[in-house]
Design a protein around this motif. Structure first.
Motif, short mmCIF file in Angstrom:
data_model
loop_
_atom_site.label_atom_id
_atom_site.label_comp_id
_atom_site.label_asym_id
_atom_site.label_seq_id
_atom_site.Cartn_x
_atom_site.Cartn_y
_atom_site.Cartn_z
N UNK A 428 0.83 -1.21 0.00
CA UNK A 428 0.00 0.00 0.00
C UNK A 428 0.86 1.26 0.00
N UNK A 429 0.41 2.28 -0.73
CA UNK A 429 1.15 3.53 -0.80
C UNK A 429 0.20 4.71 -0.73
N UNK A 430 0.74 5.83 -0.29
CA UNK A 430 -0.06 7.05 -0.20
C UNK A 430 -0.21 7.64 -1.60
N UNK A 431 -1.44 7.92 -1.98
CA UNK A 431 -1.73 8.45 -3.32
C UNK A 431 -2.58 9.71 -3.19
N UNK A 504 -4.83 9.20 0.17
CA UNK A 504 -5.38 7.93 0.64
C UNK A 504 -4.33 6.84 0.48
N UNK A 505 -4.39 5.86 1.38
CA UNK A 505 -3.54 4.68 1.24
C UNK A 505 -4.22 3.73 0.26
N UNK A 506 -3.52 3.39 -0.81
CA UNK A 506 -4.11 2.58 -1.88
C UNK A 506 -3.24 1.35 -2.12
#
Length: 671
Positions: A428-431, A504-506
């Motif tokens: 997961x990564x911040x987008x 958001x974390x995606x």
């Protein structure tokens, strides 16, 4: 000024004229620019035609193509209809072999999917893609014969002839006035066009009769679907739209993996005003197109290294506007220098170069020309045309475009069907996303009957984060902002719409793919093959030869008994069975004409190898094999001939290599 400098000057001036017209430049400026452009074109035309490759005897070629029934006019016994052609037995076989070679070269190599879609499309599809509006020209009818003409071309041709005949007696002001009318012809309204036709007294070229009031005419063939006649459709003007419409199912079939490609080979239809140059500009033609779907921010290609060192002859836009000269550059270097926009586009340029070489095109007469900024569609990132030098000049035979995500975007917006790919992250990564809020009640009350077009503009903002934030900035600064849609403007206030950046974390990303499109005009490629492979025997200009490579030759082997004697028949039939069982197209000629005449017949059909059965065959169990272009012959055992011919045709064995085992026979005059 030399040819290259003139080519560059014409390109620069043409770009200037297009820019002036596009931006509504002053009439005086446009006229002056067009005068300069016409003068430069006249200087260029006055120079000798570029001499590259052998001089083509075009009349002899055209006679051969019709006489041997490669390509013949359709409906010939009824006088024919311009822009339609039929392919006879050798032409159909040649085209079939070329398309099979295209499939092997492009589709099998990269596991590209292939589909087949209908030729008829409902109006909504082509309205959404822009074809309904983009293919419209003003037409005028001859009131005597009913024949249709493109109105702006009638005006341009009339004024060109007028100036050629009477220009010397006119003042410069009068000449300038006439040229301005010709320059503006393509942008005139029906009423303005009618006034010009009346003022100049322009009559129909065919019968000298008055012309009807100009009317908008769509170049697509219109039809009606169903017995009621209320459901409008069109014969498709291109094959690409069927692929875009099936994108969602294609992606699912491909297990959701991007990048991937889909191809379609099929007919397209354009009601050309003035069909010309044989198969170059016709009303029904075949296309072979690939749509290669990629992530918009990653247009690399997994096989780029395989073509990276390949040299291409490039005609970049900067050189078109400066030196007028092409350059040779490796594919890798062209991408590194950002001459070609990305690896996927460059990969297909390289693959196209290899393909046309394999089907007999003279690579000294091939270049890839980049579209100038004034030529490119608004949604395109980069475009290159494969141009081949024919007797009529440089002709575009295939286009290669980075079409961005335009087609998927407009069809998704109209159909309300999601057309996106999914990129799953390793973790997961911040987008950063753009969150849009609508006050639907306020918007609905404000725009009422215009909601359909307003929604179209709002949908465009929802898929373009940069545009949404720009619109938000305008609202924040002044409390209002104008939404522009299809030439109309709608005023939004602060309480109707807002957009904010959110993080958001995606674990995955949804994206609309970009499309790299190589598109081949099959008729144009065939025309190039005809011109580049045709020649006549030295000292015997009446003997035409089509030097097709074996891979596309309509007939691979000719079996030629030296006599009509009955003892030759079993050998001929045995060879036919063996070769055909191997999938090798074979033709026999058991007529009583001399062997030289038989060779001439098969040379005109482009047969690469001839097998002669002679009086010694019955005793030594050998036949004589002749290679078409060199006319060299060698004696080969019957037991081995079929497998040897198969190897020669497939390219796993060359004639030179074979001659090391079976010596070339002493040359004999072919009579």
């Amino acid at each position: 000024m030399d040819r290259d400098s003139l080519v560059a000057a014409v390109a620069r001036q043409g770009a200037l004229v297009r820019e002036l017209k596009k931006n509504g430049g002053a009439a005086k400026d446009i006229t002056a620019a067009v005068v300069i452009l016409n003068d430069l074109k006249a200087q260029l035309n006055a120079l000798a035609v570029e001499a590259v490759g052998p001089v083509l005897n075009k009349k002899a070629l055209e006679d051969l193509l019709v006489r041997k029934m490669f390509v013949v006019p359709s409906f010939e016994i009824y006088g024919g209809v311009a822009g339609f052609y039929d392919f006879g037995p050798p032409g159909a076989a040649l085209k079939g072999n070329l398309l099979n070679a295209w499939r092997r070269h492009f589709l099998m190599e990269d596991d590209v999917l292939e589909i087949e879609c209908t030729n008829i499309m409902p109006e909504v599809v082509l309205k959404t893609s822009g074809h309904v509006d983009r293919f419209t020209d003003l037409m005028a009818k001859c009131t005597k014969s009913g024949e249709c003409y493109r109105a702006d071309k009638l005006v341009e041709d009339f004024i060109e002839n007028l100036l050629a005949k009477n220009g010397s007696t006119m003042s410069s002001e009068q000449q300038e006035k006439h040229r301005l009318v010709a320059t503006k012809a393509e942008s005139l309204s029906p009423e303005e066009m009618h006034a010009v036709i009346q003022e100049y007294g322009i009559l129909s070229p065919g019968h000298g009769a008055p012309l009807s009031f100009p009317m908008p005419f769509n170049l697509m063939f219109k039809c009606h679907i169903g017995p009621e006649g209320s459901h409008v459709g069109y014969l498709r003007p291109e094959t690409a739209q069927g692929i875009f419409l099936n994108f969602r199912r294609l992606l699912e079939y491909n297990a959701g993996k991007i990048p991937f490609g889909c191809a379609q080979i099929g007919n397209a239809f354009r009601n050309e005003i003035a069909p010309r140059n044989g198969l170059v500009r016709v009303r029904e033609f075949q296309q072979a197109e690939i749509e290669w779907f990629v992530h918009p921010e990653d247009k690399s290609h997994a096989k780029f290294d395989l073509v990276g060192d390949q040299l291409l002859t490039l005609f970049p836009k900067n050189l078109q506007l400066t030196t007028g000269k092409t350059i040779q550059l490796s594919v890798r270097e062209a991408v590194k220098q950002k001459i070609i926009a990305n690896e996927s586009l460059a990969y297909y340029l390289a693959r196209t170069s290899s393909f046309v070489k394999s089907i007999g095109i003279d690579m000294e007469r091939v270049r890839f020309r980049q579209h100038l900024d004034t030529e490119m569609a608004h949604y395109a990132c980069d475009c290159w045309d494969l141009e081949i030098l024919l007797s009529s000049g440089w002709v575009e035979c295939a286009g290669h475009a980075d079409r961005s995500c335009y087609d998927l975007q407009v069809h998704a917006a109209k159909s309300k069907v999601e057309m996106v790919g999914t990129l799953k992250y390793d973790a997961p990564r911040a987008v950063e996303l753009v969150n849009i809020k609508l006050n639907k009640g306020k918007i609905g009350k404000s725009f009422k009957s215009d909601m359909a077009i307003v929604n179209k503009g709002l949908e465009a903002l929802s898929v373009d984060g940069k545009a949404a934030l720009s619109f938000e900035a305008a609202l924040a600064a002044t409390g209002s902002a104008t939404l522009k849609v299809d030439g109309r403007e709608f005023l939004f206030t602060r309480d109707m719409w807002s957009a904010t950046k959110v993080t958001k974390m995606m674990s995955e990303e949804k994206f609309m793919p970009s499309v790299i499109e190589p598109s081949f005009g099959v008729g144009r490629i065939l025309t190039a093959v005809f011109e580049h492979t045709f020649y006549t025997r030295e000292g015997d200009e009446k003997r035409g030869v089509m030097s097709f490579p074996p891979i596309i030759a309509p007939i691979k082997v000719a079996i030629l008994p030296l006599s009509t004697a009955k003892e030759f028949t079993p050998v001929m039939q045995q060879l036919e069975r063996e070769l055909r069982s191997m999938g090798i197209q074979t033709k026999s000629d058991a007529s009583s004409v001399a062997i030289g005449r038989k060779y001439a017949r098969v040379d005109e059909l482009g047969v690469p190898f001839g097998v002669t059965i002679d009086f010694e065959t019955g005793t030594d169990k050998c036949v004589t094999v002749r290679e078409r272009d060199s006319c060299a012959q060698m004696r080969i055992p019957l037991a081995k001939i079929s497998s040897i011919l198969k190897s020669l045709i497939e390219g796993t064995l060359t004639w030179k290599e074979l001659s090391k085992t079976y010596p070339i026979l002493e040359a004999k005059k072919e009579e």
